[in-house]
Design an enzyme around this catalytic site. Structure first.
Site, PDB file in Angstrom:
ATOM      1  N   ASP A 119      -8.031  -1.162   3.520  1.00 57.24           N
ATOM      2  CA  ASP A 119      -6.602  -0.834   3.463  1.00 57.24           C
ATOM      3  C   ASP A 119      -6.411   0.655   3.720  1.00 57.24           C
ATOM      4  O   ASP A 119      -6.927   1.478   2.959  1.00 57.24           O
ATOM      5  CB  ASP A 119      -6.095  -1.211   2.050  1.00 57.24           C
ATOM      6  N   GLY A 120      -5.670   0.968   4.788  1.00 55.05           N
ATOM      7  CA  GLY A 120      -5.316   2.356   5.054  1.00 55.05           C
ATOM      8  C   GLY A 120      -5.688   2.793   6.462  1.00 55.05           C
ATOM      9  O   GLY A 120      -6.864   2.866   6.804  1.00 55.05           O
ATOM     10  N   GLY A 121      -4.673   3.026   7.282  1.00 56.52           N
ATOM     11  CA  GLY A 121      -4.915   3.534   8.639  1.00 56.52           C
ATOM     12  C   GLY A 121      -5.589   2.555   9.572  1.00 56.52           C
ATOM     13  O   GLY A 121      -6.162   2.962  10.590  1.00 56.52           O
TER      14      GLY A 121
ATOM     15  N   HIS B  52      -1.395  -5.319  -4.634  1.00 59.76           N
ATOM     16  CA  HIS B  52      -2.273  -4.165  -4.831  1.00 59.76           C
ATOM     17  C   HIS B  52      -1.620  -3.264  -5.883  1.00 59.76           C
ATOM     18  O   HIS B  52      -0.633  -2.595  -5.603  1.00 59.76           O
ATOM     19  CB  HIS B  52      -2.434  -3.456  -3.469  1.00 59.76           C
TER      20      HIS B  52
ATOM     21  N   SER C 254       1.152  -5.455   5.257  1.00 56.01           N
ATOM     22  CA  SER C 254       1.682  -4.672   4.125  1.00 56.01           C
ATOM     23  C   SER C 254       3.140  -4.331   4.375  1.00 56.01           C
ATOM     24  O   SER C 254       3.472  -3.591   5.309  1.00 56.01           O
ATOM     25  CB  SER C 254       0.862  -3.385   3.961  1.00 56.01           C
TER      26      SER C 254
ATOM     27  N   GLY D 140      -1.178   5.707  -1.837  1.00 59.90           N
ATOM     28  CA  GLY D 140       0.097   6.358  -2.147  1.00 59.90           C
ATOM     29  C   GLY D 140       1.134   6.210  -1.050  1.00 59.90           C
ATOM     30  O   GLY D 140       2.317   6.089  -1.331  1.00 59.90           O
ATOM     31  N   PHE D 141       0.669   6.200   0.194  1.00 64.90           N
ATOM     32  CA  PHE D 141       1.628   6.192   1.306  1.00 64.90           C
ATOM     33  C   PHE D 141       1.053   5.418   2.481  1.00 64.90           C
ATOM     34  O   PHE D 141      -0.167   5.419   2.685  1.00 64.90           O
ATOM     35  CB  PHE D 141       1.919   7.629   1.765  1.00 64.90           C
TER      36      PHE D 141
ATOM     37  N   ASP E 286       2.379  -3.396  -2.092  1.00 63.37           N
ATOM     38  CA  ASP E 286       1.832  -2.183  -2.705  1.00 63.37           C
ATOM     39  C   ASP E 286       2.701  -1.753  -3.875  1.00 63.37           C
ATOM     40  O   ASP E 286       3.838  -1.318  -3.682  1.00 63.37           O
ATOM     41  CB  ASP E 286       1.781  -1.064  -1.663  1.00 63.37           C
TER      42      ASP E 286
ATOM     43  N   HIS F  64       0.876  -8.365   1.925  1.00 62.07           N
ATOM     44  CA  HIS F  64       0.338  -7.371   0.983  1.00 62.07           C
ATOM     45  C   HIS F  64       1.488  -6.556   0.387  1.00 62.07           C
ATOM     46  O   HIS F  64       2.330  -6.027   1.112  1.00 62.07           O
ATOM     47  CB  HIS F  64      -0.605  -6.453   1.767  1.00 62.07           C
TER      48      HIS F  64
ATOM     49  N   GLY G 297       0.985   5.065   6.732  1.00 60.03           N
ATOM     50  CA  GLY G 297       1.060   6.008   7.844  1.00 60.03           C
ATOM     51  C   GLY G 297       0.030   7.126   7.810  1.00 60.03           C
ATOM     52  O   GLY G 297       0.131   8.077   8.577  1.00 60.03           O
TER      53      GLY G 297
ATOM     54  N   MET H 198       3.341   0.814  -6.851  1.00 63.23           N
ATOM     55  CA  MET H 198       2.988   2.189  -7.243  1.00 63.23           C
ATOM     56  C   MET H 198       3.946   2.664  -8.338  1.00 63.23           C
ATOM     57  O   MET H 198       5.148   2.381  -8.267  1.00 63.23           O
ATOM     58  CB  MET H 198       3.100   3.126  -6.045  1.00 63.23           C
TER      59      MET H 198
ATOM     60  N   MET I 178      -1.326  -0.131  -7.925  1.00 62.60           N
ATOM     61  CA  MET I 178      -1.714   1.282  -8.048  1.00 62.60           C
ATOM     62  C   MET I 178      -0.911   1.840  -9.220  1.00 62.60           C
ATOM     63  O   MET I 178       0.018   2.641  -9.052  1.00 62.60           O
ATOM     64  CB  MET I 178      -1.400   2.016  -6.744  1.00 62.60           C
TER      65      MET I 178
ATOM     66  N   MET J  69     -10.487   1.297  -0.169  1.00 64.02           N
ATOM     67  CA  MET J  69      -9.398   2.111   0.387  1.00 64.02           C
ATOM     68  C   MET J  69      -9.978   3.013   1.478  1.00 64.02           C
ATOM     69  O   MET J  69     -10.951   3.739   1.254  1.00 64.02           O
ATOM     70  CB  MET J  69      -8.755   2.975  -0.698  1.00 64.02           C
TER      71      MET J  69
HETATM   72  C1  DX5 Z   1      -1.545   2.822   0.713  1.00 66.00           C
HETATM   73  C2  DX5 Z   1      -1.318   1.347   0.613  1.00 66.00           C
HETATM   74  C3  DX5 Z   1      -1.494   0.631   1.891  1.00 66.00           C
HETATM   75  C4  DX5 Z   1      -0.534   1.060   2.963  1.00 66.00           C
HETATM   76  C5  DX5 Z   1      -1.230   0.964   4.284  1.00 66.00           C
HETATM   77  O1  DX5 Z   1      -1.578   3.354  -0.550  1.00 66.00           O
HETATM   78  O2  DX5 Z   1      -2.228   0.773  -0.297  1.00 66.00           O
HETATM   79  O3  DX5 Z   1      -1.456  -0.776   1.729  1.00 66.00           O
HETATM   80  O4  DX5 Z   1       0.616   0.258   2.995  1.00 66.00           O
HETATM   81  O5  DX5 Z   1      -0.427   1.547   5.250  1.00 66.00           O
HETATM   82  P1  DX5 Z   1      -0.993   1.879   6.700  1.00 66.00           P
HETATM   83  O6  DX5 Z   1      -1.507   0.622   7.301  1.00 66.00           O
HETATM   84  O7  DX5 Z   1       0.183   2.459   7.403  1.00 66.00           O
HETATM   85  O8  DX5 Z   1      -2.079   2.915   6.486  1.00 66.00           O
HETATM   86 ZN    ZN Z   2      -2.356  -1.474  -0.330  1.00 70.23          ZN
END
Ligand code: DX5
Ligand code: ZN
Length: 234
Positions: free
Chosen positions: A177-179, A68, A10, A144-145, A37, A35, A147, A39, A70, A139
């Site tokens: 996706d996420g963390g 993706h 991503s 949204g973010f 993102d 990937h 990290g 938004m 959003m 998810m």
């Molecule tokens: C969050 C995104 C993710 C994000 C993942 O809304 O959809 O794709 O970039 O970031 P990490 O891997 O840092 O959680």
């Molecule tokens: Zn994503």
């Protein structure tokens, strides 16, 4: 059945002053997909990239571009993203009354379609669209973010959706996706995911992008030795 796994890098955590170099480093280190993102500041409380960035990525890499969305009313933007070079387009189930029509639109324009669930959305919400999709994205943080910390309670939902796919759509990819990081990727694979999105663990790895990808892949390879039904892409 043998299940291939994929790592989707991503670019949300990439250094945009050097985007082409960052994407090339990820590609050289074995990223399977890129990937992106998208938004809009309404569906999620952040604004990021649009079709122009996808077009830029398309010029940099031939890897599959995994978009993706959003955004509110994703149906209004499908053409632009696919024209820009998207290979996979994923839309959220939440707040999206015309989801089946939008999946048809994505397919009619020659891309693969994914359906996404937020952490607060139950697995049964996507039951009716399972036969029509190519990918489900669970998810594992609130979108949204980058990290944020992985929400471990999502593991049960990943397993439930793996069962749904095994029954009704064996070919579909189960993406998370996420963390995602080297500490949790095996548990997520064990629950049934086979495509792993990561931003921070790749682009913010203290030893660089290649080491970030390598650390994730190493954990998946350990898992493969224990579960031969899980395999790397050729
Ligand atoms: C969050 C995104 C993710 C994000 C993942 O809304 O959809 O794709 O970039 O970031 P990490 O891997 O840092 O959680
Ligand atoms: Zn994503």
């Amino acid at each position: 059945m043998i299940r291939l796994f994929y790592i989707s890098a991503s670019i949300l955590s990439a250094d945009f002053s050097n985007l082409s170099d960052q994407i090339r480093q990820a590609e050289d280190a074995g990223a399977d997909w890129i990937h992106v993102d998208v938004m809009d500041g309404h569906f999620v409380p952040n604004i990021t990239m649009g079709p122009f960035v996808v077009e830029t990525c398309r010029k940099i890499t031939s890897l599959p571009l995994d978009i993706h969305l959003m955004i509110e009313k994703p149906e209004n933007h499908i053409h632009s993203f696919i024209n820009a070079g998207a290979n996979w387009v994923s839309i959220h189930i939440e707040g999206n009354p015309n989801v089946h029509r939008t999946i048809q639109l994505i397919h009619s324009l020659g891309a693969k379609a994914g359906i996404v669930l937020n952490p607060g959305t139950p697995s049964h919400a996507i039951e009716a669209v399972i036969p029509f999709i190519d990918l489900v994205l669970v998810m594992t943080v609130n979108p949204g973010f980058s990290g944020q910390s992985f929400i471990p309670q999502t593991l049960g939902k990943i397993s439930a959706i793996r069962d749904m796919l095994d029954k009704n759509n064996k070919e579909a990819i189960l993406q998370v996706d996420g963390g995602i990081n080297p500490q949790n990727i095996s548990a997520v694979a064990q629950a049934g995911a086979n495509c792993f999105v990561a931003a921070t663990a790749i682009f913010k790895h203290p030893q660089g992008i290649a080491e970030g990808l390598h650390s994730l892949r190493k954990e998946l390879q350990k898992k493969m030795r224990l579960s031969p039904q899980i395999q790397e892409r050729d």
